[in-house]
Design a protein around this motif. Structure first.
Motif, PDB file in Angstrom:
ATOM      1  N   ASN A  58       0.827  -1.130  -0.046  1.00 56.14           N
ATOM      2  CA  ASN A  58       0.060  -0.143  -0.122  1.00 56.14           C
ATOM      3  C   ASN A  58       1.019   1.275   0.030  1.00 56.14           C
ATOM      4  OD1 ASN A  58       0.944  -0.221   2.538  1.00 56.14           O
ATOM      5  ND2 ASN A  58      -0.869   0.410   3.633  1.00 56.14           N
ATOM      6  N   GLY A  59       2.192   1.177  -0.535  1.00 63.69           N
ATOM      7  CA  GLY A  59       2.998   2.258  -0.559  1.00 63.69           C
ATOM      8  C   GLY A  59       4.439   1.690  -0.817  1.00 63.69           C
ATOM      9  N   TRP A  82      -2.970   2.647  -2.504  1.00 63.48           N
ATOM     10  CA  TRP A  82      -2.018   3.708  -1.617  1.00 63.48           C
ATOM     11  C   TRP A  82      -3.165   4.733  -1.217  1.00 63.48           C
ATOM     12  CZ3 TRP A  82       3.499   5.181  -3.470  1.00 63.48           C
ATOM     13  CH2 TRP A  82       4.218   3.768  -4.032  1.00 63.48           C
ATOM     14  N   GLY A  83      -2.847   4.985   0.392  1.00 65.65           N
ATOM     15  CA  GLY A  83      -3.914   5.504   0.995  1.00 65.65           C
ATOM     16  C   GLY A  83      -4.746   5.029   1.952  1.00 65.65           C
ATOM     17  N   THR A 104       2.570   7.300   2.393  1.00 63.98           N
ATOM     18  CA  THR A 104       1.366   7.790   2.088  1.00 63.98           C
ATOM     19  C   THR A 104       0.869   8.476   3.310  1.00 63.98           C
ATOM     20  OG1 THR A 104       0.570   5.554   2.850  1.00 63.98           O
ATOM     21  CG2 THR A 104       0.531   5.860   0.544  1.00 63.98           C
ATOM     22  N   CYS A 119      -3.166  12.026   1.399  1.00 67.69           N
ATOM     23  CA  CYS A 119      -3.305  11.032   0.851  1.00 67.69           C
ATOM     24  C   CYS A 119      -3.975   9.767   1.572  1.00 67.69           C
ATOM     25  CB  CYS A 119      -1.953  10.209   0.320  1.00 67.69           C
ATOM     26  SG  CYS A 119      -0.937  11.451  -0.555  1.00 67.69           S
ATOM     27  N   ARG A 135      -1.826  15.893  -0.742  1.00 65.44           N
ATOM     28  CA  ARG A 135      -1.959  16.179  -2.216  1.00 65.44           C
ATOM     29  C   ARG A 135      -1.877  17.579  -2.735  1.00 65.44           C
ATOM     30  NH1 ARG A 135      -3.075  11.789  -5.097  1.00 65.44           N
ATOM     31  NH2 ARG A 135      -3.632   9.838  -3.740  1.00 65.44           N
ATOM     32  N   GLY A 172       6.858  13.372  -2.642  1.00 61.53           N
ATOM     33  CA  GLY A 172       6.131  12.095  -2.965  1.00 61.53           C
ATOM     34  C   GLY A 172       7.004  11.004  -3.550  1.00 61.53           C
ATOM     35  N   LEU A 206       3.109   8.566  -6.067  1.00 64.26           N
ATOM     36  CA  LEU A 206       2.803  10.004  -5.285  1.00 64.26           C
ATOM     37  C   LEU A 206       3.941  11.082  -5.715  1.00 64.26           C
ATOM     38  CD1 LEU A 206       1.547   8.834  -2.112  1.00 64.26           C
ATOM     39  CD2 LEU A 206       0.169   9.715  -3.780  1.00 64.26           C
ATOM     40  N   ARG A 209       5.501  15.545   1.551  1.00 59.68           N
ATOM     41  CA  ARG A 209       5.358  14.940   2.694  1.00 59.68           C
ATOM     42  C   ARG A 209       5.878  15.959   3.812  1.00 59.68           C
ATOM     43  NH1 ARG A 209       7.890   9.629   3.104  1.00 59.68           N
ATOM     44  NH2 ARG A 209       9.606  10.798   1.648  1.00 59.68           N
TER      45      ARG A 209
END
Ligand SMILES: *Cc1c(COP(=O)(O)O)cnc(C)c1O
Length: 396
Positions: free
Chosen positions: A87-88, A112-113, A145, A291, A306, A331, A335, A341
Motif C-alpha cells: 500500500n505504498g 495507496w492511501g 502515504t 493521501c 496532495r 512524494g 505519488l 510529505r
C-alpha cells in the motif's frame, strides 16, 4: 541549506542536543565491562518502548532496511511463502527484498492511501489449510502515504484463521512515536531504525524477537552471517558483540530511550497526536487533502499532502530547501509530483511545527498556489492552544 532550521522529513528526524553529545564518545574497549553498562540499559529500555515483557532485543550497525533483512533472514528459508499487502513505497521495498531473497511472495494489492486489509489477510490465511504461509508481513505506518494500519486487527484475523504464521512488523516510522504493542498484538518481530522515533542519527537497526521468532532461527535456511541473531545473542550473553559495536550510537540510544520513558510513552504518543492534528487542521485550512483515504488511518508521524492537478508537488520541496533552508519530504513512487510529505515525528514541539507550516505557506504562495498566508498556521495555532487549555483544565 541551514543547520539551524528543524527538518520536516519523516526521518532522519531532529536530534536533541544531549543525544548528539551522547553519541559523541571517546573510544572505549568494547571488550571491557564498560560496554555492558551501555548495552544492557539499551536492551531493557527498547523492550519497554516496544511494550514487551520478554522480547529479545537486537541492535545492529545498520538501518531499518537492514532490520528487514535481519527479520526475514533469521526466520525463513528459500522458497518459503510470505503474505504481504502493498500500500505504498515502503511495503513495496520490503516485498522487493523478499523476492530478491527467493521467497514466494503473495501480494495483496491495496490502494495507496488505504490501511492494510486485515480481513483480506484473514481470508487468505483461512484458505491456506496446509499452512504453507510461513510469515505475514505488515508495515505498521506506511511512510510514503502517511497511513497507519491496525496491527491488532491483523493479529485477530490471524487468530480467527487459526494460522501459525509469524507476524513480522515494520515499525520504522511508528515505534517510539505512535502506540506499538509488541506483546498485546502478538508481534513476532518488530523492526525499526535509530533515526526516526528514537531521535538519533542513522546507523542502528533495532529489532525485537518473540520466543516463536527465536525458535524459527534454528530451522531458517536463508544465508546470514552479519545479521545472524544467534551470534548476536551469544555475544549479549557475555556483555559483548560478535564484531565491533557502534558504541557511540548505542550510548545515544541509552539516553534517547531513557528520555522517551521519562517523558512517558503515553505522553510521547499524545504529543505526536496533538502535533499531527495541528498539521491536519492546517492542510484543511489550505483546502488541500491528505493521501490517507480516511481519518482512522491518518498517521501521527507523517502527512502526505496532495497538491492540485497540474501542479508539481516536488516544486514545494525544492523551493523550501533552496529559498528557506527547510527540508520537506517529496512524494514517492506513484505519488511523485502529486504529493509532498511533512514529517512530524521525533524531537518536535508545537512551536517547531508552526515554523514548518509557516514555511510551507510561503512556498505555496511563492509558487502561485492560492493560499492565504497564515491560514494553515492559524488553524494549527487554534488547535495547539485549545488542546493545551483542555490539558490544563484536566490537570486543575
Ligand atoms: C524509513 C523507513 C524504512 C527504511 O529505513 P532505513 O533506515 O532508511 O533503511 C523502512 N520502513 C519504513 C516504514 C520507513 O519509514
Amino acid at each position: 541549506m541551514s543547520f539551524q532550521n528543524p527538518v520536516f522529513i519523516p526521518g532522519p528526524t531532529n536530534m536533541p542536543e544531549e543525544i548528539r553529545k551522547a553519541c559523541d564518545m571517546a573510544t572505549i574497549d568494547h571488550r571491557s565491562p564498560v560496554f555492558g553498562t551501555i548495552l544492557n540499559p539499551c536492551l531493557k529500555n527498547v523492550r519497554a518502548v516496544l511494550k514487551s515483557r520478554s522480547a529479545e532485543i537486537f541492535l545492529f550497525p545498520s538501518t531499518g532496511t537492514g532490520g528487514w533483512e535481519c527479520a526475514i533472514g533469521n526466520t525463513l528459508s528459500p522458497g518459503d511463502r510470505v503474505l504481504v499487502a502493498r500500500n505504498g513505497m515502503f511495503s513495496h521495498r520490503w516485498i522487493d527484498m523478499c523476492q530478491r531473497h527467493g521467497l514466494d511472495v503473495e501480494i495483496i494489492e491495496t490502494p495507496w492511501g488505504a490501511g492494510l486489509p486485515a480481513e483480506r489477510y484473514g481470508e487468505i490465511l483461512k484458505a491456506d489449510r496446509g499452512h504453507a504461509i510461513r510469515a505475514v508481513l505488515a508495515t505498521h505506518n506506511e511512510t510514503a502515504t502517511g497511513v497507519r494500519s491496525d496491527i491488532g486487527a491483523l493479529r485477530r484475523a490471524m487468530d480467527d484463521a487459526g494460522h501459525p504464521a509469524l507476524l513480522l512488523v515494520d515499525g520504522v516510522s511508528s515505534i517510539a512515536s505512535m502506540d506499538f504493542r509488541f506483546d498485546d498484538w502478538g508481534v513476532d518481530i518488530a523492526v525499526t531504525g535509530s533515526q526516526k522515533g528514537f531521535m538519533m542519527p542513522p546507523g542502528l537497526a533495532i529489532l525485537g524477537f518473540s520466543e516463536r521468532a527465536m525458535a524459527a532461527t534454528a530451522t531458517a535456511k536463508l544465508p546470514r552471517t552479519f545479521f545472524d541473531i544467534r551470534d548476536m545473542a551469544r555475544g549479549y550473553a557475555a556483555n559483548a558483540y560478535p564484531y565491533t559495536p557502534p558504541v557511540g550510537l548505542m550510548n545515544g540510544l541509552k539516553l534517547a530511550s531513557d528520555m522517551l520513558l521519562e517523558e512517558g510513552l503515553d505522553n510521547v504518543f499524545a504529543r505526536h497526536h496533538r502535533i499531527a492534528e495541528g498539521v491536519r487542521a492546517a492542510v484543511r485550512a489550505w483546502g488541500l487533502g491528505l493521501c490517507a483515504l480516511s481519518p482512522d488511518v491518518q498517521s501521527d508521524t507523517v502527512s502526505a499532502v496532495r497538491t492540485p492537478e497540474g501542479f508539481n508537488a516536488t516544486d514545494i520541496v525544492t523551493h523550501a530547501a533552496k529559498v528557506y533552508g527547510v527540508a520537506l519530504g517529496t512524494g514517492l513512487g506513484e505519488l511523485a509530483g502529486r504529493a509532498f510529505r511533512i514529517g512530524h515525528l521525533g524531537s518536535l514541539t508545537d512551536v517547531m511545527m508552526l515554523s514548518g507550516l509557516a514555511t510551507i505557506e510561503m512556498c505555496m504562495a511563492d509558487l502561485g498556489l492560492n493560499i492565504a498566508l497564515g491560514s494553515g498556521v492559524a488553524a494549527a495555532q487554534e488547535h495547539y492552544r485549545s488542546s493545551h487549555a483542555v490539558a490544563a483544565l484536566q490537570a486543575a
